[in-house]
Design a protein around this motif. Structure first.
Motif, PDB file in Angstrom:
ATOM      1  N   UNK A  29       0.835  -1.208   0.000  1.00  0.00           N
ATOM      2  CA  UNK A  29       0.000   0.000   0.000  1.00  0.00           C
ATOM      3  C   UNK A  29       0.866   1.253   0.000  1.00  0.00           C
ATOM      4  N   UNK A  30       1.964   1.230   0.741  1.00  0.00           N
ATOM      5  CA  UNK A  30       2.866   2.383   0.770  1.00  0.00           C
ATOM      6  C   UNK A  30       3.518   2.604  -0.586  1.00  0.00           C
ATOM      7  N   UNK A  31       3.955   1.530  -1.222  1.00  0.00           N
ATOM      8  CA  UNK A  31       4.549   1.639  -2.557  1.00  0.00           C
ATOM      9  C   UNK A  31       3.509   2.145  -3.556  1.00  0.00           C
ATOM     10  N   UNK A  35       3.629   5.651  -5.686  1.00  0.00           N
ATOM     11  CA  UNK A  35       3.554   5.625  -7.147  1.00  0.00           C
ATOM     12  C   UNK A  35       2.340   6.404  -7.647  1.00  0.00           C
ATOM     13  N   UNK A  36       1.218   6.251  -6.983  1.00  0.00           N
ATOM     14  CA  UNK A  36       0.015   6.978  -7.382  1.00  0.00           C
ATOM     15  C   UNK A  36       0.156   8.478  -7.221  1.00  0.00           C
ATOM     16  N   UNK A  37       0.764   8.887  -6.119  1.00  0.00           N
ATOM     17  CA  UNK A  37       0.967  10.316  -5.880  1.00  0.00           C
ATOM     18  C   UNK A  37       1.915  10.947  -6.880  1.00  0.00           C
ATOM     19  N   UNK A  53      -5.917   5.962  -4.605  1.00  0.00           N
ATOM     20  CA  UNK A  53      -6.090   4.883  -5.584  1.00  0.00           C
ATOM     21  C   UNK A  53      -4.860   3.974  -5.591  1.00  0.00           C
ATOM     22  N   UNK A  54      -3.672   4.570  -5.534  1.00  0.00           N
ATOM     23  CA  UNK A  54      -2.443   3.776  -5.519  1.00  0.00           C
ATOM     24  C   UNK A  54      -2.332   2.899  -4.292  1.00  0.00           C
TER      25      UNK A  54
END
Length: 67
Positions: A29-31, A35-37, A53-54
């Motif tokens: 979830x952190x990765x 990546x989404x941000x 969403x990421x």
């Protein structure tokens, strides 16, 4: 424009490398959030939406056998 491409390439490379070490849902979830941000920022979208969403995609990717 050149700087944006460099940032995008670095973000993708970092995400792929960090994905190798993500073993738990929280790690993934952190990765995914990172990546989404970054992806949303590079593409000019809402960073908050990209992070949410990421993170959801990262946390759930193993449940659908994507990672």
């Amino acid at each position: 424009m050149q700087k944006i491409k460099l940032i995008a390439v670095c973000a993708i490379a970092a995400t792929l490398l960090s994905g190798c070490f993500a073993r738990t849902d929280l790690d993934r979830a952190a990765v995914g959030a990172a990546a989404g941000g970054v992806g949303a920022a590079v593409l000019g979208g809402s960073v908050a939406t990209g992070v949410v969403v990421g993170a959801a995609a990262g946390a759930l990717c193993d449940d659908v056998n994507l990672c």
